[in-house]
Design a protein around this motif. Structure first.
Motif, PDB file in Angstrom:
ATOM      1  N   MET A  36     111.982  -5.536  12.789  1.00  0.00           N
ATOM      2  CA  MET A  36     112.751  -6.292  11.597  1.00  0.00           C
ATOM      3  C   MET A  36     114.068  -7.068  12.385  1.00  0.00           C
ATOM      4  SD  MET A  36     110.509  -5.525   9.445  1.00  0.00           S
ATOM      5  CE  MET A  36     111.039  -6.322   8.156  1.00  0.00           C
ATOM      6  N   GLY A  37     113.958  -7.282  13.662  1.00  0.00           N
ATOM      7  CA  GLY A  37     114.948  -7.852  14.426  1.00  0.00           C
ATOM      8  C   GLY A  37     115.008  -9.404  14.414  1.00  0.00           C
ATOM      9  N   SER A  38     114.237 -10.096  13.710  1.00  0.00           N
ATOM     10  CA  SER A  38     114.427 -11.589  13.810  1.00  0.00           C
ATOM     11  C   SER A  38     114.526 -12.239  12.267  1.00  0.00           C
ATOM     12  CB  SER A  38     113.402 -12.135  14.605  1.00  0.00           C
ATOM     13  OG  SER A  38     112.151 -12.341  14.126  1.00  0.00           O
ATOM     14  N   ASP A  39     114.870 -13.512  12.361  1.00  0.00           N
ATOM     15  CA  ASP A  39     114.781 -14.190  11.110  1.00  0.00           C
ATOM     16  C   ASP A  39     113.319 -14.188  10.332  1.00  0.00           C
ATOM     17  OD1 ASP A  39     117.351 -14.616  11.145  1.00  0.00           O
ATOM     18  OD2 ASP A  39     117.379 -16.684  12.068  1.00  0.00           O
ATOM     19  N   ASN A  40     112.423 -14.179  11.296  1.00  0.00           N
ATOM     20  CA  ASN A  40     110.979 -14.384  11.050  1.00  0.00           C
ATOM     21  C   ASN A  40     110.195 -12.777  10.949  1.00  0.00           C
ATOM     22  OD1 ASN A  40     111.084 -17.276  10.435  1.00  0.00           O
ATOM     23  ND2 ASN A  40     111.028 -17.571  12.629  1.00  0.00           N
ATOM     24  N   ALA A  41     110.864 -11.958  10.986  1.00  0.00           N
ATOM     25  CA  ALA A  41     110.291 -10.577  11.219  1.00  0.00           C
ATOM     26  C   ALA A  41     109.451 -10.318  10.042  1.00  0.00           C
ATOM     27  CB  ALA A  41     111.261  -9.524  11.233  1.00  0.00           C
ATOM     28  N   PRO A  42     108.363  -9.548  10.132  1.00  0.00           N
ATOM     29  CA  PRO A  42     108.114  -9.054  11.579  1.00  0.00           C
ATOM     30  C   PRO A  42     106.878  -9.602  12.124  1.00  0.00           C
ATOM     31  CG  PRO A  42     106.764  -7.776   9.755  1.00  0.00           C
ATOM     32  CD  PRO A  42     107.529  -8.914   8.969  1.00  0.00           C
ATOM     33  N   GLY A  43     106.532 -10.682  11.562  1.00  0.00           N
ATOM     34  CA  GLY A  43     105.353 -11.645  12.456  1.00  0.00           C
ATOM     35  C   GLY A  43     105.579 -11.961  13.689  1.00  0.00           C
ATOM     36  N   ILE A  44     106.815 -12.419  14.276  1.00  0.00           N
ATOM     37  CA  ILE A  44     107.042 -12.622  15.533  1.00  0.00           C
ATOM     38  C   ILE A  44     106.813 -11.213  16.512  1.00  0.00           C
ATOM     39  CG2 ILE A  44     108.757 -13.331  17.366  1.00  0.00           C
ATOM     40  CD1 ILE A  44     107.583 -15.816  15.781  1.00  0.00           C
ATOM     41  N   GLU A  45     107.565 -10.346  16.107  1.00  0.00           N
ATOM     42  CA  GLU A  45     107.365  -8.877  16.567  1.00  0.00           C
ATOM     43  C   GLU A  45     106.102  -8.328  16.884  1.00  0.00           C
ATOM     44  OE1 GLU A  45     111.584  -9.700  15.368  1.00  0.00           O
ATOM     45  OE2 GLU A  45     109.563  -9.967  14.222  1.00  0.00           O
ATOM     46  N   VAL A  46     105.429  -8.595  15.836  1.00  0.00           N
ATOM     47  CA  VAL A  46     103.782  -7.883  15.611  1.00  0.00           C
ATOM     48  C   VAL A  46     103.122  -8.847  16.873  1.00  0.00           C
ATOM     49  CG1 VAL A  46     101.843  -8.049  14.281  1.00  0.00           C
ATOM     50  CG2 VAL A  46     103.936  -6.931  13.456  1.00  0.00           C
ATOM     51  N   GLY A  81     104.114 -10.417  19.315  1.00  0.00           N
ATOM     52  CA  GLY A  81     104.496 -10.136  20.801  1.00  0.00           C
ATOM     53  C   GLY A  81     104.155  -8.936  21.166  1.00  0.00           C
ATOM     54  N   ALA A  82     104.233  -7.732  20.131  1.00  0.00           N
ATOM     55  CA  ALA A  82     103.627  -6.563  20.524  1.00  0.00           C
ATOM     56  C   ALA A  82     102.158  -6.395  20.828  1.00  0.00           C
ATOM     57  CB  ALA A  82     103.794  -5.387  19.329  1.00  0.00           C
ATOM     58  N   LEU A  83     101.456  -7.143  20.265  1.00  0.00           N
ATOM     59  CA  LEU A  83      99.956  -7.163  20.404  1.00  0.00           C
ATOM     60  C   LEU A  83      99.790  -8.085  21.837  1.00  0.00           C
ATOM     61  CD1 LEU A  83      98.517  -8.134  16.742  1.00  0.00           C
ATOM     62  CD2 LEU A  83      98.494  -6.004  18.021  1.00  0.00           C
ATOM     63  N   ALA A  84     100.549  -8.932  21.846  1.00  0.00           N
ATOM     64  CA  ALA A  84     100.383  -9.957  23.428  1.00  0.00           C
ATOM     65  C   ALA A  84     100.657  -8.731  24.311  1.00  0.00           C
ATOM     66  CB  ALA A  84     101.411 -10.800  23.443  1.00  0.00           C
ATOM     67  N   ALA A  85     101.739  -7.958  24.256  1.00  0.00           N
ATOM     68  CA  ALA A  85     102.110  -6.953  25.296  1.00  0.00           C
ATOM     69  C   ALA A  85     101.186  -5.819  25.537  1.00  0.00           C
ATOM     70  CB  ALA A  85     103.347  -6.314  25.046  1.00  0.00           C
ATOM     71  N   LEU A  86     100.411  -5.312  24.545  1.00  0.00           N
ATOM     72  CA  LEU A  86      99.418  -4.541  24.647  1.00  0.00           C
ATOM     73  C   LEU A  86      98.320  -4.948  25.159  1.00  0.00           C
ATOM     74  CD1 LEU A  86      99.689  -2.943  21.068  1.00  0.00           C
ATOM     75  CD2 LEU A  86     100.053  -1.867  23.319  1.00  0.00           C
ATOM     76  N   SER A  87      97.733  -6.312  25.072  1.00  0.00           N
ATOM     77  CA  SER A  87      96.628  -6.908  25.777  1.00  0.00           C
ATOM     78  C   SER A  87      97.013  -6.971  27.119  1.00  0.00           C
ATOM     79  CB  SER A  87      96.164  -8.128  25.153  1.00  0.00           C
ATOM     80  OG  SER A  87      97.158  -9.080  25.248  1.00  0.00           O
ATOM     81  N   GLU A  88      98.354  -7.326  27.718  1.00  0.00           N
ATOM     82  CA  GLU A  88      98.444  -7.589  28.823  1.00  0.00           C
ATOM     83  C   GLU A  88      98.765  -6.283  29.774  1.00  0.00           C
ATOM     84  OE1 GLU A  88      99.785 -10.192  32.289  1.00  0.00           O
ATOM     85  OE2 GLU A  88      99.011 -10.605  30.065  1.00  0.00           O
ATOM     86  N   TYR A  89      99.369  -5.192  29.168  1.00  0.00           N
ATOM     87  CA  TYR A  89      99.495  -3.807  29.749  1.00  0.00           C
ATOM     88  C   TYR A  89      98.751  -2.890  29.305  1.00  0.00           C
ATOM     89  CZ  TYR A  89     103.412  -7.029  31.312  1.00  0.00           C
ATOM     90  OH  TYR A  89     104.307  -7.928  31.863  1.00  0.00           O
ATOM     91  N   LEU A 120     103.071   1.352  22.166  1.00  0.00           N
ATOM     92  CA  LEU A 120     104.388   0.695  21.371  1.00  0.00           C
ATOM     93  C   LEU A 120     104.407   1.219  19.884  1.00  0.00           C
ATOM     94  CD1 LEU A 120     103.949  -3.049  21.934  1.00  0.00           C
ATOM     95  CD2 LEU A 120     105.746  -1.604  22.647  1.00  0.00           C
ATOM     96  N   THR A 121     105.765   1.444  19.416  1.00  0.00           N
ATOM     97  CA  THR A 121     105.931   2.050  18.049  1.00  0.00           C
ATOM     98  C   THR A 121     106.846   0.858  17.308  1.00  0.00           C
ATOM     99  OG1 THR A 121     105.916   4.279  18.511  1.00  0.00           O
ATOM    100  CG2 THR A 121     107.051   3.644  16.628  1.00  0.00           C
ATOM    101  N   GLU A 158     107.683  -0.553   6.733  1.00  0.00           N
ATOM    102  CA  GLU A 158     106.326  -0.328   6.855  1.00  0.00           C
ATOM    103  C   GLU A 158     105.271  -1.079   6.264  1.00  0.00           C
ATOM    104  OE1 GLU A 158     103.553   3.509   8.574  1.00  0.00           O
ATOM    105  OE2 GLU A 158     105.070   3.691   6.672  1.00  0.00           O
ATOM    106  N   GLU A 159     105.428  -1.628   5.080  1.00  0.00           N
ATOM    107  CA  GLU A 159     104.491  -2.260   4.386  1.00  0.00           C
ATOM    108  C   GLU A 159     104.490  -3.676   4.802  1.00  0.00           C
ATOM    109  OE1 GLU A 159     103.822  -4.150  -0.113  1.00  0.00           O
ATOM    110  OE2 GLU A 159     104.795  -2.054   0.183  1.00  0.00           O
ATOM    111  N   GLU A 160     105.541  -4.242   5.298  1.00  0.00           N
ATOM    112  CA  GLU A 160     105.682  -5.704   6.058  1.00  0.00           C
ATOM    113  C   GLU A 160     105.038  -5.499   7.308  1.00  0.00           C
ATOM    114  OE1 GLU A 160     109.445  -8.004   5.456  1.00  0.00           O
ATOM    115  OE2 GLU A 160     110.047  -6.295   3.963  1.00  0.00           O
ATOM    116  N   ILE A 161     105.149  -4.475   7.940  1.00  0.00           N
ATOM    117  CA  ILE A 161     104.564  -4.656   9.339  1.00  0.00           C
ATOM    118  C   ILE A 161     103.232  -4.446   9.386  1.00  0.00           C
ATOM    119  CG2 ILE A 161     104.325  -2.995  11.501  1.00  0.00           C
ATOM    120  CD1 ILE A 161     107.306  -2.085  10.928  1.00  0.00           C
TER     121      ILE A 161
END
Length: 64
Positions: free
Chosen positions: A9-19, A21-29, A34-35, A40-43
């Motif tokens: 929930m750390g940005s103005d467009n949360a949680p879309g941007i964070e989600v 980014g998380a999925l991109a990181a998981l595909s790369e590494y 990640l947690t 939770e409902e928004e995530i």
């Protein structure tokens, strides 16, 4: 395996941007786990829009 905890929930467009980014990181590494912490409902809604509602290396932790 590296486990990273991310404020979903750390940005103005949360949680879309964070989600996305998380999925991109998981595909790369493949040894990354990640947690996403936040409303939770928004995530989960953001995850469902990606088609990856529950990847095996991505957890959620509720926080307000």
């Amino acid at each position: 395996m590296t486990h990273v905890i991310l404020d979903a929930m750390g940005s103005d467009n949360a949680p879309g941007i964070e989600v996305n980014g998380a999925l991109a990181a998981l595909s790369e590494y493949p040894d990354l786990k990640l947690t996403l912490v936040g409303r939770e409902e928004e995530i989960r809604n953001a995850l469902s829009k990606t088609g990856n509602a529950s990847p095996d290396r991505l957890l959620t932790e509720p926080a307000s």
